[in-house]
Design a protein around this motif. Structure first.
Motif, mmCIF file in Angstrom:
data_model
loop_
_atom_site.group_PDB
_atom_site.id
_atom_site.type_symbol
_atom_site.label_atom_id
_atom_site.label_comp_id
_atom_site.label_asym_id
_atom_site.label_seq_id
_atom_site.Cartn_x
_atom_site.Cartn_y
_atom_site.Cartn_z
ATOM 1 N N ILE A 45 0.831 -1.210 0.000
ATOM 2 C CA ILE A 45 0.000 0.000 0.000
ATOM 3 C C ILE A 45 0.865 1.260 0.000
ATOM 4 C CG2 ILE A 45 -1.623 1.351 1.388
ATOM 5 C CD1 ILE A 45 -2.903 -1.307 2.248
ATOM 6 N N THR A 46 1.902 1.283 0.840
ATOM 7 C CA THR A 46 2.751 2.476 0.905
ATOM 8 C C THR A 46 3.555 2.650 -0.382
ATOM 9 O OG1 THR A 46 4.402 1.189 2.149
ATOM 10 C CG2 THR A 46 2.911 2.575 3.413
ATOM 11 N N HIS A 47 3.988 1.532 -0.995
ATOM 12 C CA HIS A 47 4.681 1.641 -2.287
ATOM 13 C C HIS A 47 3.756 2.259 -3.334
ATOM 14 C CE1 HIS A 47 8.261 -0.219 -1.020
ATOM 15 N NE2 HIS A 47 7.924 -1.487 -1.142
ATOM 16 N N ARG A 48 2.521 1.789 -3.368
ATOM 17 C CA ARG A 48 1.574 2.316 -4.360
ATOM 18 C C ARG A 48 1.315 3.807 -4.116
ATOM 19 N NH1 ARG A 48 2.879 -1.758 -6.002
ATOM 20 N NH2 ARG A 48 1.704 -3.577 -6.692
ATOM 21 N N GLY A 51 4.114 5.959 -5.295
ATOM 22 C CA GLY A 51 4.452 5.872 -6.707
ATOM 23 C C GLY A 51 5.616 4.956 -6.990
ATOM 24 N N THR A 52 6.063 4.177 -5.986
ATOM 25 C CA THR A 52 7.173 3.242 -6.181
ATOM 26 C C THR A 52 6.697 2.056 -7.008
ATOM 27 O OG1 THR A 52 8.101 3.851 -4.038
ATOM 28 C CG2 THR A 52 8.893 1.811 -5.024
ATOM 29 N N GLN A 53 7.386 1.803 -8.109
ATOM 30 C CA GLN A 53 6.988 0.700 -8.981
ATOM 31 C C GLN A 53 7.673 -0.585 -8.522
ATOM 32 O OE1 GLN A 53 7.795 2.117 -13.021
ATOM 33 N NE2 GLN A 53 5.647 2.628 -13.210
ATOM 34 N N ALA A 54 7.227 -1.064 -7.366
ATOM 35 C CA ALA A 54 7.808 -2.279 -6.797
ATOM 36 C C ALA A 54 6.797 -2.912 -5.857
ATOM 37 C CB ALA A 54 9.103 -1.966 -6.048
ATOM 38 N N THR A 55 6.924 -4.229 -5.679
ATOM 39 C CA THR A 55 6.076 -4.978 -4.758
ATOM 40 C C THR A 55 6.965 -5.874 -3.911
ATOM 41 O OG1 THR A 55 4.331 -5.043 -6.432
ATOM 42 C CG2 THR A 55 4.082 -6.511 -4.543
ATOM 43 N N SER A 56 6.767 -5.815 -2.597
ATOM 44 C CA SER A 56 7.556 -6.652 -1.685
ATOM 45 C C SER A 56 6.757 -7.881 -1.274
ATOM 46 C CB SER A 56 7.947 -5.864 -0.430
ATOM 47 O OG SER A 56 8.877 -4.861 -0.758
ATOM 48 N N TYR A 57 7.427 -9.020 -1.230
ATOM 49 C CA TYR A 57 6.835 -10.254 -0.741
ATOM 50 C C TYR A 57 7.742 -10.798 0.367
ATOM 51 C CZ TYR A 57 4.285 -10.071 -5.180
ATOM 52 O OH TYR A 57 3.509 -9.679 -6.233
ATOM 53 N N ILE A 58 7.165 -11.076 1.527
ATOM 54 C CA ILE A 58 7.930 -11.672 2.627
ATOM 55 C C ILE A 58 7.715 -13.175 2.554
ATOM 56 C CG2 ILE A 58 8.333 -11.704 5.115
ATOM 57 C CD1 ILE A 58 7.143 -8.908 5.250
ATOM 58 N N LEU A 59 8.791 -13.895 2.242
ATOM 59 C CA LEU A 59 8.698 -15.326 1.969
ATOM 60 C C LEU A 59 9.501 -16.112 2.992
ATOM 61 C CD1 LEU A 59 9.259 -14.930 -1.871
ATOM 62 C CD2 LEU A 59 7.067 -15.284 -0.740
ATOM 63 N N GLY A 60 9.606 -17.405 2.773
ATOM 64 C CA GLY A 60 10.422 -18.238 3.646
ATOM 65 C C GLY A 60 9.712 -18.664 4.908
ATOM 66 N N SER A 61 10.493 -19.244 5.815
ATOM 67 C CA SER A 61 9.936 -19.924 6.987
ATOM 68 C C SER A 61 9.206 -18.986 7.941
ATOM 69 C CB SER A 61 11.051 -20.655 7.736
ATOM 70 O OG SER A 61 11.614 -21.656 6.921
ATOM 71 N N GLN A 62 9.676 -17.738 8.076
ATOM 72 C CA GLN A 62 9.009 -16.818 8.994
ATOM 73 C C GLN A 62 7.567 -16.579 8.567
ATOM 74 O OE1 GLN A 62 9.977 -15.650 11.828
ATOM 75 N NE2 GLN A 62 12.165 -16.023 11.875
ATOM 76 N N SER A 63 7.357 -16.310 7.284
ATOM 77 C CA SER A 63 5.998 -16.025 6.813
ATOM 78 C C SER A 63 5.167 -17.289 6.628
ATOM 79 C CB SER A 63 6.042 -15.246 5.497
ATOM 80 O OG SER A 63 6.622 -16.022 4.476
ATOM 81 N N GLU A 64 5.834 -18.451 6.486
ATOM 82 C CA GLU A 64 5.102 -19.717 6.364
ATOM 83 C C GLU A 64 4.664 -20.243 7.728
ATOM 84 O OE1 GLU A 64 7.877 -21.220 2.600
ATOM 85 O OE2 GLU A 64 8.087 -22.089 4.602
ATOM 86 N N GLY A 65 5.293 -19.731 8.787
ATOM 87 C CA GLY A 65 5.013 -20.257 10.120
ATOM 88 C C GLY A 65 5.731 -21.559 10.381
ATOM 89 N N THR A 66 6.779 -21.850 9.604
ATOM 90 C CA THR A 66 7.486 -23.126 9.743
ATOM 91 C C THR A 66 8.830 -22.917 10.431
ATOM 92 O OG1 THR A 66 8.402 -22.835 7.519
ATOM 93 C CG2 THR A 66 6.385 -24.144 7.729
ATOM 94 N N THR A 67 8.799 -22.258 11.578
ATOM 95 C CA THR A 67 10.028 -22.015 12.318
ATOM 96 C C THR A 67 9.729 -22.016 13.804
ATOM 97 O OG1 THR A 67 11.966 -20.562 12.480
ATOM 98 C CG2 THR A 67 9.809 -19.493 12.305
ATOM 99 N N THR A 68 10.799 -21.969 14.587
ATOM 100 C CA THR A 68 10.691 -21.858 16.047
ATOM 101 C C THR A 68 11.735 -20.838 16.492
ATOM 102 O OG1 THR A 68 12.392 -23.527 16.526
ATOM 103 C CG2 THR A 68 10.122 -24.325 16.188
ATOM 104 N N PRO A 69 11.635 -20.344 17.724
ATOM 105 C CA PRO A 69 12.652 -19.387 18.192
ATOM 106 C C PRO A 69 14.069 -19.925 18.076
ATOM 107 C CG PRO A 69 10.774 -19.370 19.683
ATOM 108 C CD PRO A 69 10.530 -20.486 18.708
#
Length: 705
Positions: A45-48, A51-69
């Motif tokens: 939303i803030t990129h749009r 006027g920033t022509q970019a999109t961020s995606y947070i991927l990997g184990s943190q965003s999948e919920g497949t991790t532990t401390p």
């Protein structure tokens, strides 16, 4: 294979309980996913709006919920440059984009491609070479080299494959940023693989349809076995992979986490040149193949140990064959060029000690003390003699960490948006903020639940900024506040537990309306529960020393939109808001010398601002207003509270600023020695970019004079 002794059933159930205890539950997995997807939505939303022509995606184990401390997984961000587009056919050429033609032939590695630069005014090849980045090949094509990543690498970061890696710091996870170019359509090889996967019931037809609608990318890294490694770009189907991860059941997620723990404990350890030859992505790919080839009925809690063995044995076969096929492109061998013959023998030897994977192997896992926890569950050792965090403590730690990270991320995204307007006129600043509000209105009206939540969190911050900018101009002109400014400030009062109302109180103080300022400050103090309310900073990654139990308990019950009232963002005044800032805090806008600026990082945009943690700023403002109202007893009480807050609130991010404010209060109290001590303590906390140096010189000059 699945006819095993009864004790395997018992170990599986106890193992599942242990994973529950360290936060691997359906509820916690969903909370992790929601948190990072919300952050992703805020950035979009803030990129749009900017006027920033970019999109961020947070991927990997943190965003999948497949991790532990204990796994201490990196935070992986894919930054997609939307101004680029990778096409596979000339008919896909798109005006207004930086078009690149994907080239895949017998010379490119499976899963990789070359990028030919095209003209931006017509669907024709580009002919201009430049800076050893856009290079002409033997066929006269201008190819884009992935070595461009090396030329734009920020200081202090290093390149790891296609990513810019930031090392872990005390209290903070490492992070990987991958810059990607979006593809117009999925490559044919990946689409064909997805269409062919018809065995069993996973992935389902619906999952396949959705996966094909996700974006596909190319990222800047070549195959390790390619002679053109500097020219190759890897095809990434990371969003489709996230779709599959989100459709695994909790048992499969637990098995994936166990695989990563086994990997860290037994496989990727010393004497293999400290390199991770078997990656967590390979483990994920193995899990995908097992989920697709084995009956869905086996993936249940009482069968975890058997299923774990299926995955370990499949991984072993991949190592033995030297081939782990990418799930969406079977020709792409994830192990190609990564494992020498010597290393292969070492890996197979270590794997042989794990097959079959039984309780003995699990007992050796020290991550999150999983081995000890399992032995306690099996009544093999006494819990009394082991320092084991209880389930509630793990849950509180994870949830408060997620909240702090999410709210801090929201504040950081918003502050970067505001900072991008610093060279604009006041009228242009207001125009940009009003444009952001229009975006938020549209997203709130038409968006999904996460977008609505993002809008509810961003809109008050935006309203407060608009009101503060107008108020600063009002004060400069006639030292009064217009009804328009008041309306905006009131609309932003619920941004969090304190910061927006502290801005209003600060404005009242600067206009000389001390009675109203005191009323607002006392109201803030009544609602600020120091046992629960958590300081949150979006300026930089400040180390958190202590988790407030009350905050954690509320995090268990509510989401970010409700819990925001018990977090207190730092109060940030941008240079254009200087007339809303007491003189004592204005100094902070001029904290950096020319030498200091050379040591500032790209994320230190807050250095030009006056920033203070909410709690000490509350007591400082009370001290100043009571001073102006000539109420000495309450003034002294506020001074004592300010000293108490600096000394006892462990999670202050701007403690050096609080000490600078306290020092100036001490000067007002005619206690110059105490003032200098405050400034010296401030300098110990932040040696550079600290106006305490100026305060010391000024204070000493006053003593001499």
């Amino acid at each position: 294979m699945f006819h095993t002794p009864d004790y395997y059933h018992n170990i599986s159930m106890r193992l599942s309980e242990v994973l529950d205890n360290i936060g691997v539950t359906e509820n916690m997995v969903m909370k992790r996913r929601r948190s990072f997807l919300l952050q992703e939505t805020i950035e979009r939303i803030t990129h749009r709006a900017n006027g920033t022509q970019a999109t961020s995606y947070i991927l990997g184990s943190q965003s999948e919920g497949t991790t532990t401390p204990g796994l201490q997984t990196d935070v992986d961000t894919l930054f997609c440059l939307d101004s680029f587009i990778v096409i596979q056919d000339w008919s896909e050429w798109t005006p207004g984009k930086c078009n690149q033609l994907m080239i895949q032939n017998e010379t490119t590695s499976p899963g990789y491609c070359l990028l030919q630069m095209l003209r931006d005014d017509a669907p024709l090849p580009d002919t201009h070479e430049m800076d050893n980045i856009f290079v002409k090949d033997t066929q006269g094509r201008i190819l884009y080299k992935n070595t461009i990543i090396d030329t734009v690498l920020p200081e202090g970061n290093q390149r790891q494959g296609p990513s810019v890696a930031s090392a872990a710091k005390p209290g903070f996870l490492a992070s990987d940023l991958v810059v990607a170019h979006p593809c117009k359509t999925w490559p044919q090889s990946s689409r064909a693989c997805l269409d062919r996967q018809e065995t069993n019931s996973w992935p389902t037809a619906e999952m396949k349809r959705y996966a094909k609608t996700t974006r596909c990318f190319v990222v800047g890294v070549g195959s390790k076995v390619s002679e053109k490694a500097d020219f190759e770009w890897r095809i990434s189907t990371s969003l489709a992979e996230r779709c599959l991860m989100f459709n695994l059941n909790i048992t499969q997620i637990k098995i994936y986490i166990l695989m990563k723990m086994i990997l860290k404990t037994y496989i990727n350890v010393e004497n293999l040149n400290s390199e991770s030859y078997i990656s967590s992505f390979m483990c994920k790919t193995v899990l995908f193949y097992c989920a697709a080839s084995k009956p869905s009925k086996i993936w249940k809690e009482c069968n975890i140990l058997n299923c774990l063995n299926v995955c370990i044995q499949t991984l072993n076969r991949c190592i033995l064959a030297g081939n782990c096929p990418h799930f969406f492109d079977h020709e792409n061998n994830l192990m190609a060029g990564k494992i020498s013959t010597v290393v292969k023998h070492q890996l197979l030897e270590r794997m042989s000690n794990l097959i079959p994977c039984d309780e003995t192997s699990l007992f050796g896992i020290q991550i999150d003390k999983l081995g000890e926890r399992l032995q306690i569950k099996l009544n093999m050792i006494n819990e009394v003699h082991h320092d084991i965090l209880q389930t509630e403590e793990y849950t509180l730690s994870i949830l408060t960490g997620l909240l702090q990270y999410t709210i801090g991320h929201i504040s950081n995204c918003y502050n970067f948006l505001i900072d991008s307007t610093k060279d604009e006129s006041l009228e242009m600043k207001l125009k940009i903020l009003l444009q952001l509000l229009l975006h938020l209105t549209k997203y709130y009206r038409d968006g999904a639940m996460l977008e609505k939540t993002a809008c509810k969190l961003l809109a008050p911050l935006c309203c407060t900024s608009i009101g503060s900018l107008i108020a600063s101009q009002n004060i400069q002109i006639n030292r009064t506040i217009s009804p328009q400014a008041f309306a905006w400030l009131e609309a932003g009062l619920d941004s969090d537990g304190a910061s927006s109302r502290l801005k209003l109180a600060s404005i009242m103080y600067c206009t000389g309306d001390m009675e109203r300022a005191v009323f607002i400050l006392n109201n803030i103090e009544e609602q600020y529960n120091t046992e629960v309310t958590e300081p949150v900073c979006g300026c930089y990654n400040s180390l958190k020393h202590y988790i407030k139990r009350g905050l954690g308990q509320l995090c268990c019950q509510y989401d970010e939109a409700e819990v925001k009232y018990i977090v207190a963002l730092c109060v940030r005044f941008f240079p254009a808001e200087i007339n809303c800032v007491p003189n004592e805090l204005q100094y902070e806008m001029f904290r950096s010398t020319q030498e200091d600026l050379q040591h500032s990082g790209r994320c230190d945009v807050w250095m030009d601002c006056a920033v203070a943690d909410s709690l000490p700023y509350l007591y400082f403002l009370q001290y100043k207003t009571y001073s102006n109202l000539r109420r000495p007893e309450e003034q002294q009480q506020s001074l004592n509270k300010l000293m108490w807050a600096i000394g006892t609130e462990e999670n202050l991010a701007h403690r050096e600023t609080a000490l600078n404010l306290l020092g100036q209060c001490m000067e007002q109290e005619n206690r110059p020695a105490d003032a200098i001590q405050c400034y010296m303590l401030s300098l110990r906390l932040r040696e550079r970019n600290n106006v305490a140096r100026f305060h010391i010189c000024r204070c000493l000059a006053n003593i001499v004079s």
